[in-house]
Motif scaffolding. Structure first.
Motif, PDB file in Angstrom:
ATOM      1  N   PHE A  19       0.782  -1.447   0.058  1.00 20.59           N
ATOM      2  CA  PHE A  19       0.072   0.000  -0.089  1.00 20.59           C
ATOM      3  C   PHE A  19       0.673   1.111  -0.051  1.00 20.59           C
ATOM      4  O   PHE A  19       0.345   2.360  -0.618  1.00 20.59           O
ATOM      5  CB  PHE A  19      -0.970   0.009   1.242  1.00 20.59           C
ATOM      6  N   ALA A  20       2.296   1.034   0.518  1.00 17.22           N
ATOM      7  CA  ALA A  20       2.735   2.121   0.696  1.00 17.22           C
ATOM      8  C   ALA A  20       3.225   2.583  -1.081  1.00 17.22           C
ATOM      9  O   ALA A  20       3.210   3.919  -1.346  1.00 17.22           O
ATOM     10  CB  ALA A  20       4.137   2.063   1.396  1.00 17.22           C
ATOM     11  N   GLY A  21       3.728   1.715  -1.522  1.00 20.70           N
ATOM     12  CA  GLY A  21       4.109   1.878  -3.130  1.00 20.70           C
ATOM     13  C   GLY A  21       2.792   2.496  -3.837  1.00 20.70           C
ATOM     14  O   GLY A  21       3.051   3.221  -4.641  1.00 20.70           O
ATOM     15  N   VAL A  22       1.662   2.078  -3.528  1.00 20.42           N
ATOM     16  CA  VAL A  22       0.490   2.521  -4.201  1.00 20.42           C
ATOM     17  C   VAL A  22       0.444   4.009  -3.807  1.00 20.42           C
ATOM     18  O   VAL A  22       0.181   4.867  -4.738  1.00 20.42           O
ATOM     19  CB  VAL A  22      -0.744   1.601  -3.847  1.00 20.42           C
ATOM     20  N   SER A  23       0.583   4.310  -2.562  1.00 20.20           N
ATOM     21  CA  SER A  23       0.420   5.709  -1.852  1.00 20.20           C
ATOM     22  C   SER A  23       1.207   6.682  -2.676  1.00 20.20           C
ATOM     23  O   SER A  23       1.157   7.985  -3.070  1.00 20.20           O
ATOM     24  CB  SER A  23       0.309   5.685  -0.444  1.00 20.20           C
ATOM     25  N   LEU A  24       2.585   6.168  -2.750  1.00 18.27           N
ATOM     26  CA  LEU A  24       3.760   6.855  -3.355  1.00 18.27           C
ATOM     27  C   LEU A  24       3.459   7.485  -4.616  1.00 18.27           C
ATOM     28  O   LEU A  24       3.405   8.507  -4.972  1.00 18.27           O
ATOM     29  CB  LEU A  24       5.160   6.074  -3.128  1.00 18.27           C
ATOM     30  N   ALA A  25       2.944   6.333  -5.390  1.00 19.30           N
ATOM     31  CA  ALA A  25       2.806   6.919  -6.646  1.00 19.30           C
ATOM     32  C   ALA A  25       1.490   7.553  -7.049  1.00 19.30           C
ATOM     33  O   ALA A  25       1.681   8.697  -7.618  1.00 19.30           O
ATOM     34  CB  ALA A  25       2.121   5.498  -7.513  1.00 19.30           C
ATOM     35  N   ARG A  26       0.460   7.459  -6.350  1.00 19.00           N
ATOM     36  CA  ARG A  26      -0.712   8.507  -6.210  1.00 19.00           C
ATOM     37  C   ARG A  26      -0.220   9.807  -5.475  1.00 19.00           C
ATOM     38  O   ARG A  26      -0.621  10.847  -6.375  1.00 19.00           O
ATOM     39  CB  ARG A  26      -1.772   8.021  -5.096  1.00 19.00           C
ATOM     40  N   SER A  27       0.348  10.117  -4.508  1.00 13.99           N
ATOM     41  CA  SER A  27       0.675  11.187  -4.105  1.00 13.99           C
ATOM     42  C   SER A  27       1.695  12.085  -5.162  1.00 13.99           C
ATOM     43  O   SER A  27       1.708  13.332  -5.365  1.00 13.99           O
ATOM     44  CB  SER A  27       1.693  11.298  -2.743  1.00 13.99           C
ATOM     45  N   TYR A  28       2.677  11.316  -5.663  1.00 12.79           N
ATOM     46  CA  TYR A  28       3.607  11.905  -6.619  1.00 12.79           C
ATOM     47  C   TYR A  28       2.768  12.351  -7.928  1.00 12.79           C
ATOM     48  O   TYR A  28       2.832  13.641  -8.287  1.00 12.79           O
ATOM     49  CB  TYR A  28       4.622  11.218  -7.145  1.00 12.79           C
ATOM     50  N   PHE A  29       2.047  11.611  -8.346  1.00 11.81           N
ATOM     51  CA  PHE A  29       1.355  11.965  -9.407  1.00 11.81           C
ATOM     52  C   PHE A  29       0.387  13.101  -9.328  1.00 11.81           C
ATOM     53  O   PHE A  29      -0.087  13.882 -10.214  1.00 11.81           O
ATOM     54  CB  PHE A  29       0.537  10.624 -10.342  1.00 11.81           C
ATOM     55  N   LEU A  30      -0.243  12.831  -8.235  1.00 15.19           N
ATOM     56  CA  LEU A  30      -1.396  14.382  -7.907  1.00 15.19           C
ATOM     57  C   LEU A  30      -0.660  15.383  -7.833  1.00 15.19           C
ATOM     58  O   LEU A  30      -1.010  16.570  -8.375  1.00 15.19           O
ATOM     59  CB  LEU A  30      -2.266  13.790  -6.669  1.00 15.19           C
ATOM     60  N   ARG A  31       0.423  15.411  -7.134  1.00 15.12           N
ATOM     61  CA  ARG A  31       1.378  16.562  -7.012  1.00 15.12           C
ATOM     62  C   ARG A  31       1.711  17.208  -8.244  1.00 15.12           C
ATOM     63  O   ARG A  31       1.628  18.331  -8.502  1.00 15.12           O
ATOM     64  CB  ARG A  31       2.503  16.244  -6.096  1.00 15.12           C
TER      65      ARG A  31
END
Length: 71
Positions: free
Chosen positions: A45-57
């Motif tokens: 879930f951390a990997g999913v969260s990292l990708a989501r946060s980065y791309f949203l930013r």
């Protein structure tokens, strides 16, 4: 690079919270979990969260620049 660093720090801190939550919450739902499994679930879930946060930013930064806005 700043966006990636921000997303990574947010994700690492979130992983610790998720790890502890996995150890407490999953057994409440009848799902046995070991610390190793809790860590593995947290990593996924951390990997999913990292990708989501980065791309949203990145999306928000691009959107702001198109409209002539800056932070």
């Amino acid at each position: 690079m700043g966006s990636l660093a921000e997303a990574a720090l947010n994700t690492v801190l979130g992983w610790f919270v998720a790890f502890l939550a996995n150890l407490v919450v999953l057994p409440l739902f009848g799902l046995p979990v070991t610390p190793g499994k809790a860590a593995g679930i947290g990593v996924a879930f951390a990997g999913v969260s990292l990708a989501r946060s980065y791309f949203l930013r990145r999306i928000f930064e691009r959107f702001g620049k198109r409209n002539g806005k800056r932070e």
